[in-house]
Structure formats: C-alpha cells, structure tokens
Design an enzyme around this catalytic site. Sequence first.
Site, PDB file in Angstrom:
ATOM      1  N   ALA A 256      11.297   2.421  -1.217  1.00 25.41           N
ATOM      2  CA  ALA A 256       9.904   2.071  -2.054  1.00 25.41           C
ATOM      3  C   ALA A 256      11.029   2.412  -3.669  1.00 25.41           C
ATOM      4  O   ALA A 256      12.227   2.695  -4.018  1.00 25.41           O
ATOM      5  CB  ALA A 256       9.031   3.058  -2.236  1.00 25.41           C
ATOM      6  N   ASN A 259       8.100   3.094  -9.928  1.00 24.19           N
ATOM      7  CA  ASN A 259       7.849   2.505 -11.636  1.00 24.19           C
ATOM      8  C   ASN A 259       6.389   3.577 -12.425  1.00 24.19           C
ATOM      9  O   ASN A 259       6.028   3.956 -11.556  1.00 24.19           O
ATOM     10  CB  ASN A 259       7.630   1.490 -11.308  1.00 24.19           C
ATOM     11  CG  ASN A 259       8.767   0.242 -10.436  1.00 24.19           C
ATOM     12  OD1 ASN A 259       9.986   0.125 -10.885  1.00 24.19           O
ATOM     13  ND2 ASN A 259       7.808  -0.288  -9.171  1.00 24.19           N
ATOM     14  N   GLU A 292       7.994   9.108  -4.293  1.00 23.45           N
ATOM     15  CA  GLU A 292       7.745   8.938  -5.111  1.00 23.45           C
ATOM     16  C   GLU A 292       6.658   9.331  -5.715  1.00 23.45           C
ATOM     17  O   GLU A 292       6.613   9.026  -7.341  1.00 23.45           O
ATOM     18  CB  GLU A 292       7.064   6.615  -5.119  1.00 23.45           C
ATOM     19  CG  GLU A 292       7.921   6.267  -3.680  1.00 23.45           C
ATOM     20  CD  GLU A 292       9.716   6.264  -3.992  1.00 23.45           C
ATOM     21  OE1 GLU A 292       9.977   6.098  -5.392  1.00 23.45           O
ATOM     22  OE2 GLU A 292      10.150   6.223  -2.991  1.00 23.45           O
TER      23      GLU A 292
HETATM   24  N1  TRP Z   1      14.606   5.181  -6.614  1.00 23.02           N
HETATM   25  C1  TRP Z   1      14.312   5.045  -5.570  1.00 23.02           C
HETATM   26  C2  TRP Z   1      13.424   5.782  -4.592  1.00 23.02           C
HETATM   27  O1  TRP Z   1      14.916   6.684  -4.603  1.00 23.02           O
HETATM   28  C3  TRP Z   1      15.170   4.213  -4.969  1.00 23.02           C
HETATM   29  C4  TRP Z   1      15.645   3.271  -5.120  1.00 23.02           C
HETATM   30  C5  TRP Z   1      16.824   3.042  -6.332  1.00 23.02           C
HETATM   31  C6  TRP Z   1      15.408   1.369  -5.002  1.00 23.02           C
HETATM   32  N2  TRP Z   1      17.598   1.481  -6.131  1.00 23.02           N
HETATM   33  C7  TRP Z   1      16.437   0.335  -5.962  1.00 23.02           C
HETATM   34  C8  TRP Z   1      14.634   1.278  -4.147  1.00 23.02           C
HETATM   35  C9  TRP Z   1      16.168  -0.616  -5.391  1.00 23.02           C
HETATM   36  C10 TRP Z   1      14.309  -0.143  -4.219  1.00 23.02           C
HETATM   37  C11 TRP Z   1      15.298  -1.666  -4.665  1.00 23.02           C
HETATM   38  O2  TRP Z   1      12.942   6.313  -4.703  1.00 23.02           O
HETATM   39 ZN    ZN Z   2      13.776   8.579  -4.846  1.00 18.07          ZN
END
Ligand code: TRP
Ligand code: ZN
Length: 851
Positions: A256, A259, A292
Amino acid sequence: MKDASPQTIYLADYQPPAFLIDGVHLTFRLSPKATRVISRIRFRPNPDATDTTFTLHGQDLKLVNAQIDGADVSPTLTDNGLTCDVPDAPFVWDAEVEIAPDGNTALEGLYMSGGMYCTQCEAEGFRKITYYPDRPDVMAVFTVRIESDMPVMLSNGNPVGSGAGWAEWHDSWPKPAYLFALVAGDLVATSGSFTTMNGDDVALNIYVRPRPDEAKCDFALDALIRSMKWDEKVYGRAYDLDIFNIVAVDDFNMGAMENKGLNIFNSSCVLASPTTSTDADYERIEAIIAHEYFHNWTGNRVTCRDWFQLCLKEGLTVYRDQQFTADMRSAPVKRIDDALDLRAYQFREDAGPLAHPVRPASFVEINNFYTATVYEKGAELIGMLKLLVGDDPYAKAVTLYFDRHDGQAATIEDWLAAFADTTGRDLTQFALWYAQAGTPEITVTDQFDNGTYTLTLRQSLRDTDDMADKQPMHIPVAAGLLASSGAEVVPTTVLELTEVEQSFTFDNLTEKPIPSLLRGFSAPVIIKRQQTADERLFLLAHDTDPFNKWEAGRQFASDMLVGMVRDDAAPDARYLTALTGLITDKALDPAYRALMLALPSQDDTARALADAGHAPEPQKIYLVHESLRYAMAEHMQDRLPQIYAAMHVAGPYSPDAKDAGQRSLGNAMLGLMTRLDGGKQASAQFAQADNMTQQMSALRALVAQGHGADALAAFRTQWAQDRLVMDKWFGLQAVLASPEHAVATVNMLTQDADFNWKNPNRFRAVLGGFAANAAGFHAADGSGYALLADWLIRLDPVNPQTTARMAKAFETWPRYAPDRQAKMKAALQRIAHTPELSRDTAEMVARMLKG
Ligand code: TRP
Ligand code: ZN
C-alpha cells in the site's frame, strides 16, 4: 543493457535543490492512450542552493509545449528530464505533456488497473506524470483538476469543487511529489466518520469497485478508526484534513501507499470477509491500514530529505504499526512474529551479497532499497533507542522531533538529535547502527566465583562489500538470571554493550545462575553461546520472559535439525516430551502454544547448517523436516484430537486475537493429525468450513500430505470468481508441491488460463510461492533456478520493480556447495546478460553476483 553504466547516487553528494516551489496546479484530461497533463508551477530560486541550473525530472513524457512567464520556451531534453534557461527570480512554469496510462505495465506513474486510473509515485514515479523536481526535499501545495467521464475522481487533500466531467482537489499541506495521488474510476465507497481529539470531523471512505468488493470493506474501515484513535492516544497525533480516502486496486507492486489523504492499497491488503480472508489476512490488513495511516505524521508531515533517509519514515512507521498490533492483540505473540520475520528476511539479507546499512550510502535504483533492512531492521533501531532512553524520554523526544520538523524534509541526524537533546545522551556510537551493514554476533562466556557471576560479551561484525573493520556498536542486551529452582534471581536488566568485549558482574548469588539473554529480542543480533540441551530445556520450562521461553525451544529445534541433517541423529525425545507438555499447558495462550509448535523453516535450517560450516542440501533438509514433524505427530498422537476439539471456536466468525489464536493451535493439531489419519479430519474440516481460515488450513494439511486433489478442485470451483482467493489456490500449490513435483507443478500453474502473469499478486503467488518452496526451487539439476530465471526475464520489460524484488530468491547462493553455487550463478548471469534489462534488475543481479 539499456544503461551501459547506470549512474550510482551517493548520500555524500547531497545538494539542496536549485529551485523551490510556491504552488502547483495540475490539470489531468484523462484518456487511456493519450492523457494530457497541464502543469503550472511557481518556482523561486533557493537561496541555499549552490548549483543553480534549472533541471526537471521527466521520463516517458511527450512534451507538447512549455512556457516561462507566458512566453514559449524550448527546453533541452535530457536522458532523465529537461533543462532550461530561466530567470534568476521567481517565475511561472507552464507545460503540457502527453502520457499513456493504458500501456503502463510497470505500475509506476499514472496507470490503469481494472478499468480505473490510479497512480503510484513513490519513489520516483511522479516524473512519469509530468516534468517536475521529483525529489522529496521539494515540498509544495498542490491543486488538482481532473477531467474525465469517470463517476469518481479523487486526489490529495480536500475536495473543492466538482461538476459534470470534472473535480477539483486542494491539498494545503506542502508535500513532496512522491505523495501525489490521483484515482478515477467507477467506484463505490464504504463510508464512516471520525472526530479528532481537536474536535474536527473527518469523512472516511474506502473506495472499491462495485460487487463483490463493496461487501469487504467494513473491517478496513474499523481498523482505520482504531488506528486514528491509537495515534492520538499513544503519540498525540491527530489527522489534519476533512477527508481520508483509501482506494483498493488489483495491480500494485507492493502492499500500500501513504499518499496524503488518499492512500492507495493493493486490494489484497484491504478487502476482507470471513469466507474469503484468513485470520492472518485480517491481521495483516489491520497492520497495513495502520501503517499507511501512521505515515501521515511519520513520512508526510515530516518527510525525508532524500531517499537515503528512507528508514526515517519506514523504520519509524513499522515500529509504530508493530506497537499498534501489540496493543490490539497479544504483545508477546507479536514480538515473536516480528522476530521470525526479521530473521527470515533481514538476517538472510545481512548474511548475503545484498547486505546494506539501514541507511545505505549509495544506490543505483532506489526501488531496490525498500528492503527488510530499511523497514524491519530500521524498526528494531527505534525499539532499541526506546529501550535505551526509557518510555517517557522516548515520548518526549518524538514530540520534540515533530515540533521541530513539522513541514520539513528531515534526516536521521535530525531524528537522533531530538533524542540526544531530550535525554542528554551521546548517541554517536548508536548512530553506527544506521551506517554499518550486517548482523552483529555476540559470543558469550560466563564464570561463577564466590557468589559473583560474570558474563563476558564479545561483539563482532563481518566485513561487507562496502566496509571492512567495523567499529563496535552500542547494543542493549536485556538479561535476567534464573536459579536452578527456576526462580528468577535477577530480573530483566539492560546490559549496554559498547566495547568489543565487556564483562558484567552480578553479586551475592548462592549458586551459578542460568542466564536468559537478549530477552524480548532486545537487539537485532545473533547470540553465539555454547548452551547445553539441558539448559535450553530448563529455559523452555522456566524462563519468565515469554520471548526467551519460546526462543529456547526454537534454538533446541534448530540444533536438533542441524544434527539430524548432518549426523543422521534421531529426533530428541526430550524435546518432543517438552513440547507435548507445552501444548497442553492451559496457562499459555493458544496462539503462543501454536508458535511453540512452529519449527524453524527449511531456509532457517539451511542457514544454520551453513553457519556451522556445512553446505546445505535442500532435499535432505526437506526430508529431515518431514521426519521431525512425523515424529511430533506420533509422539503427541493421543493429545491431538483432544486439543483439536478443545480449540473449536463456536459462533459467528471474529478475527480477534483470541479466536484466531484458538484456530491457529487447532489447525496446528490438524496438520499433525493429517500425517496419521490419511486426511480424514482435514477432509471433514474442509467440507464443513464456514470461514477461510478453516478452509485454507484444511486444504493446506491435505495438499501437504498429498491428499489434496479433490479439495483443490472443489476449492477452485467455489472461488473461480474471486481473484484474491484464487491467488491462495495458486500460491498454496507452488509452495507445497513435493520436491520431485515442484517444477512440473509450477509449469502447470503458469499454463493455467487464470495465470495472469502481468498481475503482480498472481505472479508472486506462483513464482514467489515456488521460490519459498526450498527443496523444489533448489532442485539438484538446477531446473528450479532456470524456471525462475525464465520468468524473471519475461517479466522484466513489463514490470522491472517486481522482477528485481523477486530476483532476491537467488541471494543465498554463497551458502551452498560449489556445484549448486555454479547453477545459481549461471541463472543470475543469464538474467544479467539479457538485452535491454531494466536498471532495477540489472543492479539487483549485479550486486548478487559481486558477493
Ligand atoms: N511507502 C510505502 C509503504 O511503506 C511503500 C512503497 C514504496 C510502495 N514504493 C512503493 C508501494 C511502490 C507501492 C509501490 O507503505
Ligand atoms: Zn511505509
């Protein structure tokens, strides 16, 4: 290779951005083959910049036109974007680009999934949407207008207007581009609301495609509300917009994405119903919703200066979601689960050629660094800090961090400074945890003299590709001492190991105590200690620390498995007797008892053998594991039906920890019973199951014992229309196929009409399942390696991110005998030499081959 010499990016080269942004307005005219993105960006020179050239990132974009302050310009297009002459003063940049979401199979940028438009921008996907300074230290306020005929159109922030064919959103919180999101589709919402501790009302929506998904959102909504409450109560953090939206999509590279105000989820991490989701699915969904949501403060309000600081948001957010799950469920069980995961993935990474520090010093493709080291070891570092400074100072330091850095793009140094300033402690040595790769090993010796017990700990850390002669680290070793009566004579104390070798003494003891070390798994290290079987059995029976009680059994089992493989030893009857006592011990939580029964994995045994200087033979390991399980079943056979019956859960399904724990112990019994009864009980459970946990457990028991054909067929007929359940059907067969049949089984699965290999969930179910089938993947003739390599080569041009991630199946090659090593490396070489290989996969296989 596309990129003959892909560029390496170094942490040490960080430069502040040349231009900052005062506001962004984006208009999207959505169309599958030709979406227009019209951007208006107000730039201003950054007074702190040294390099002042104007560059924007951009990838796979067709530039239609560009203006500066209303006058047409002709920027110079470069490999990864554009440059342009600009005024040395604030100016307005206008541009229009065309992109094709329909052909975007990499699932980065704007793409289509199941007829809807969606985005994934972390880490560097925004540059596939429009020209922009796509780096996390450029934060801006976004206004977004979406034009399309889709009934639902979403973006970040609050809705500010809509009409026939358009919708507008405004996000007043400055954010980096990686947190941008847009969704448009024929979606339905399951809605709720939340009133924050500040009295603000927040509308909550989980958006999914209509039937049957809309009936599977209640649990996620409930988990979201519990997460919001928890973050207020435990961290004092409230939500900060009028609306919080979650959208489920079927094609997604990971779990996930956080955003701002518009989380996008892999549908497997949000949709839940009793008949289609297992207890483990429910727990995972709850944790990911929380993860998230928690990013809203740890990641979004305070973001990362650059991608080297990824653990600043991920390690901390994983730590927070672990705390949340521990509070919602059982803390000891959660700690054991987390340690199991850490050892299975992170220790494995640290032991091989892909070892890297929690904060890497360089990378080629940042997507390759969303790893167990950055996430899970990163979380362990937070836990160690909390243990070292104490709970109250931890809370104060985190509050100071939020106060200081709200609205900023911060660094690990900023994080540690908040702790140093709150507590007055010098954390210079602790900071080495972020910079030195590898799992520290601690050897332990002890001595008893005249009532004084001395523990001597000696730490070491292997050289890795990036660094030799590492410095000693600051390691909190939680320890307690037990008397031979079983009484605790010294309660848990944190020993702070800071030297290479250090002794700790305990006075006024009447006999030599039995030490219980690294209680609660207080540091991500390996304790090397000559421990007798008797001592392990003693701790298994008497340790007051639930983690170490479990650990004693685990270590016993691990040593026993090594002995069975290496010396053809028989299963140790003392272990079987002790286990039988534990599983019938009503004082212990059923979930905990089930964990006691879970043997080390075949991969764990392979690693333990390699550590002991013995090249592992996966087929032999498989047979030994099978024979130990059979011995367990025989030894416990009188008790199995009785515990199985006692664990029966009556009444409507609930995924709560208590019911789930009972089911997990009951199903552990079922697994053992199936080894003796020809599948009788499992078939009965399969036929009667009214929830997926019971159905799946029965199916697993049957397939594992070769009695699964009818049940697999029935399962498929029942669930053919449910893609998430069908992923289970595919995955189970790949992971459980017997060594001789695994390659053929996987070949059959990949020829199935429902094997939609471009869908990451389905690809992972089959090929990821296969890679987790140790004896099948490591077939002696190398056919398993060839099979996976073929599929990775095929997937790479379609989806580099998922290909590179799955190539890690080969990371263990150094632990095997030379002939097997040669076969694994040959498969890696074949991938490496594929023409036009993506940067993601090229970096990944090159790093593995270097090791
Ligand atoms: N930041 C997201 C999390 O830790 C994970 C994430 C990083 C991600 N790059 C991505 C999710 C690319 C999907 C596609 O929850
Ligand atoms: Zn994360």
